[in-house]
Scaffold this motif. Sequence first.
Motif, PDB file in Angstrom:
ATOM      1  N   MET A 171      23.444  26.222  43.885  1.00 17.59           N
ATOM      2  CA  MET A 171      23.949  25.443  42.780  1.00 17.59           C
ATOM      3  C   MET A 171      23.339  24.042  42.849  1.00 17.59           C
ATOM      4  SD  MET A 171      27.938  24.751  41.952  1.00 17.59           S
ATOM      5  CE  MET A 171      28.391  24.389  40.284  1.00 17.59           C
ATOM      6  N   ASP A 172      22.797  23.572  41.729  1.00 19.69           N
ATOM      7  CA  ASP A 172      22.182  22.257  41.673  1.00 19.69           C
ATOM      8  C   ASP A 172      23.245  21.215  41.369  1.00 19.69           C
ATOM      9  OD1 ASP A 172      20.206  20.368  41.707  1.00 19.69           O
ATOM     10  OD2 ASP A 172      19.709  20.624  39.586  1.00 19.69           O
ATOM     11  N   HIS A 173      23.339  20.177  42.186  1.00 17.07           N
ATOM     12  CA  HIS A 173      24.361  19.161  42.012  1.00 17.07           C
ATOM     13  C   HIS A 173      23.725  17.822  41.704  1.00 17.07           C
ATOM     14  CE1 HIS A 173      27.926  21.316  43.373  1.00 17.07           C
ATOM     15  NE2 HIS A 173      27.116  21.939  44.189  1.00 17.07           N
ATOM     16  N   THR A 174      24.405  17.060  40.852  1.00 13.88           N
ATOM     17  CA  THR A 174      24.062  15.660  40.755  1.00 13.88           C
ATOM     18  C   THR A 174      24.617  15.008  42.010  1.00 13.88           C
ATOM     19  OG1 THR A 174      26.105  15.202  39.539  1.00 13.88           O
ATOM     20  CG2 THR A 174      24.140  15.668  38.232  1.00 13.88           C
ATOM     21  N   ARG A 175      24.453  13.739  42.125  1.00 11.05           N
ATOM     22  CA  ARG A 175      24.945  13.024  43.305  1.00 11.05           C
ATOM     23  C   ARG A 175      26.454  13.257  43.477  1.00 11.05           C
ATOM     24  NH1 ARG A 175      22.247   9.996  46.008  1.00 11.05           N
ATOM     25  NH2 ARG A 175      22.962   8.457  47.462  1.00 11.05           N
ATOM     26  N   ILE A 176      26.861  13.515  44.698  1.00  9.90           N
ATOM     27  CA  ILE A 176      28.279  13.703  45.013  1.00  9.90           C
ATOM     28  C   ILE A 176      28.826  12.360  45.465  1.00  9.90           C
ATOM     29  CG2 ILE A 176      29.890  14.815  46.608  1.00  9.90           C
ATOM     30  CD1 ILE A 176      27.895  17.212  46.562  1.00  9.90           C
ATOM     31  N   VAL A 177      29.986  11.992  44.921  1.00  7.59           N
ATOM     32  CA  VAL A 177      30.612  10.716  45.262  1.00  7.59           C
ATOM     33  C   VAL A 177      31.957  10.977  45.918  1.00  7.59           C
ATOM     34  CG1 VAL A 177      31.508   8.532  44.366  1.00  7.59           C
ATOM     35  CG2 VAL A 177      29.469   9.552  43.326  1.00  7.59           C
ATOM     36  N   VAL A 178      32.147  10.373  47.096  1.00  2.00           N
ATOM     37  CA  VAL A 178      33.464  10.339  47.734  1.00  2.00           C
ATOM     38  C   VAL A 178      33.957   8.926  47.467  1.00  2.00           C
ATOM     39  CG1 VAL A 178      34.766  10.576  49.872  1.00  2.00           C
ATOM     40  CG2 VAL A 178      32.738  12.006  49.486  1.00  2.00           C
ATOM     41  N   HIS A 179      34.956   8.831  46.594  1.00  2.00           N
ATOM     42  CA  HIS A 179      35.401   7.543  46.070  1.00  2.00           C
ATOM     43  C   HIS A 179      36.218   6.732  47.080  1.00  2.00           C
ATOM     44  CE1 HIS A 179      34.063   8.267  41.913  1.00  2.00           C
ATOM     45  NE2 HIS A 179      34.208   9.537  42.270  1.00  2.00           N
ATOM     46  N   THR A 180      36.398   5.460  46.753  1.00  2.00           N
ATOM     47  CA  THR A 180      37.177   4.526  47.563  1.00  2.00           C
ATOM     48  C   THR A 180      38.572   5.102  47.827  1.00  2.00           C
ATOM     49  OG1 THR A 180      35.988   2.694  46.568  1.00  2.00           O
ATOM     50  CG2 THR A 180      38.102   2.171  47.612  1.00  2.00           C
ATOM     51  N   PRO A 181      39.081   4.965  49.048  1.00  2.00           N
ATOM     52  CA  PRO A 181      40.413   5.498  49.357  1.00  2.00           C
ATOM     53  C   PRO A 181      41.506   4.878  48.495  1.00  2.00           C
ATOM     54  CG  PRO A 181      39.252   4.901  51.374  1.00  2.00           C
ATOM     55  CD  PRO A 181      38.440   4.372  50.230  1.00  2.00           C
ATOM     56  N   GLY A 182      42.447   5.731  48.085  1.00  2.00           N
ATOM     57  CA  GLY A 182      43.630   5.264  47.372  1.00  2.00           C
ATOM     58  C   GLY A 182      44.646   4.727  48.363  1.00  2.00           C
ATOM     59  N   LEU A 183      45.769   4.275  47.854  1.00  2.00           N
ATOM     60  CA  LEU A 183      46.820   3.721  48.718  1.00  2.00           C
ATOM     61  C   LEU A 183      47.350   4.736  49.724  1.00  2.00           C
ATOM     62  CD1 LEU A 183      48.807   1.589  46.120  1.00  2.00           C
ATOM     63  CD2 LEU A 183      47.169   0.800  47.842  1.00  2.00           C
TER      64      LEU A 183
ATOM     65  N   VAL B 106      36.755  17.123  52.723  1.00  2.00           N
ATOM     66  CA  VAL B 106      35.488  16.944  51.994  1.00  2.00           C
ATOM     67  C   VAL B 106      34.601  18.158  52.230  1.00  2.00           C
ATOM     68  CG1 VAL B 106      33.406  15.542  51.732  1.00  2.00           C
ATOM     69  CG2 VAL B 106      35.621  14.423  52.095  1.00  2.00           C
ATOM     70  N   VAL B 107      34.509  18.608  53.471  1.00  2.00           N
ATOM     71  CA  VAL B 107      33.702  19.782  53.803  1.00  2.00           C
ATOM     72  C   VAL B 107      34.202  21.000  53.029  1.00  2.00           C
ATOM     73  CG1 VAL B 107      33.028  21.365  55.660  1.00  2.00           C
ATOM     74  CG2 VAL B 107      33.047  18.892  56.061  1.00  2.00           C
ATOM     75  N   ASP B 108      35.518  21.220  53.004  1.00  2.00           N
ATOM     76  CA  ASP B 108      36.092  22.362  52.285  1.00  2.00           C
ATOM     77  C   ASP B 108      35.826  22.270  50.786  1.00  2.00           C
ATOM     78  OD1 ASP B 108      37.073  23.546  54.586  1.00  2.00           O
ATOM     79  OD2 ASP B 108      39.082  22.678  54.365  1.00  2.00           O
ATOM     80  N   ILE B 109      35.976  21.080  50.213  1.00  2.00           N
ATOM     81  CA  ILE B 109      35.731  20.880  48.786  1.00  2.00           C
ATOM     82  C   ILE B 109      34.273  21.208  48.457  1.00  2.00           C
ATOM     83  CG2 ILE B 109      35.525  19.095  46.992  1.00  2.00           C
ATOM     84  CD1 ILE B 109      38.070  17.803  48.326  1.00  2.00           C
ATOM     85  N   LEU B 110      33.349  20.740  49.278  1.00  2.00           N
ATOM     86  CA  LEU B 110      31.930  21.005  49.034  1.00  2.00           C
ATOM     87  C   LEU B 110      31.603  22.486  49.205  1.00  2.00           C
ATOM     88  CD1 LEU B 110      30.281  17.895  50.693  1.00  2.00           C
ATOM     89  CD2 LEU B 110      30.863  18.277  48.290  1.00  2.00           C
ATOM     90  N   ARG B 111      32.235  23.125  50.157  1.00  2.00           N
ATOM     91  CA  ARG B 111      32.021  24.564  50.358  1.00  2.00           C
ATOM     92  C   ARG B 111      32.478  25.340  49.123  1.00  2.00           C
ATOM     93  NH1 ARG B 111      33.960  25.242  55.747  1.00  2.00           N
ATOM     94  NH2 ARG B 111      31.885  24.802  56.507  1.00  2.00           N
ATOM     95  N   ARG B 112      33.650  24.987  48.583  1.00  2.00           N
ATOM     96  CA  ARG B 112      34.152  25.650  47.367  1.00  2.00           C
ATOM     97  C   ARG B 112      33.248  25.390  46.169  1.00  2.00           C
ATOM     98  NH1 ARG B 112      39.700  23.724  48.775  1.00  2.00           N
ATOM     99  NH2 ARG B 112      39.028  22.005  47.491  1.00  2.00           N
ATOM    100  N   ALA B 113      32.577  24.242  46.165  1.00  2.00           N
ATOM    101  CA  ALA B 113      31.666  23.894  45.078  1.00  2.00           C
ATOM    102  C   ALA B 113      30.275  24.496  45.296  1.00  2.00           C
ATOM    103  CB  ALA B 113      31.568  22.379  44.942  1.00  2.00           C
TER     104      ALA B 113
END
Length: 76
Positions: free
Chosen positions: A1-13, A35-42
């Motif tokens: 699967m071709d992805h654009t840049r993946i962003v892990v955003h600034t932490p919330g509260l 993050v690893v699990d999310i990327l694996r699912r994607a």
Amino acid sequence: MDHTRIVVHTPGLDGSRRVTSGDETLGVAYHLDDVVDILRRAEVDLDAVEVEESDIIDWQGGGPDEWPGLSEHIEP
């Protein structure tokens, strides 16, 4: 699967970090393992991607070791 840049955003509260690819939200992470699990699912090829040092992952508001909502939590 071709992805654009993946962003892990600034932490919330609560320490959570949204993970996106382009305009698509892939998931919400509370730890690097999430993050690893999310990327694996994607269907990101994790054998080819070093999550902590990958050129395709933009860590905003701190790197893969920054989860301040969790590390600053004090048990009563």
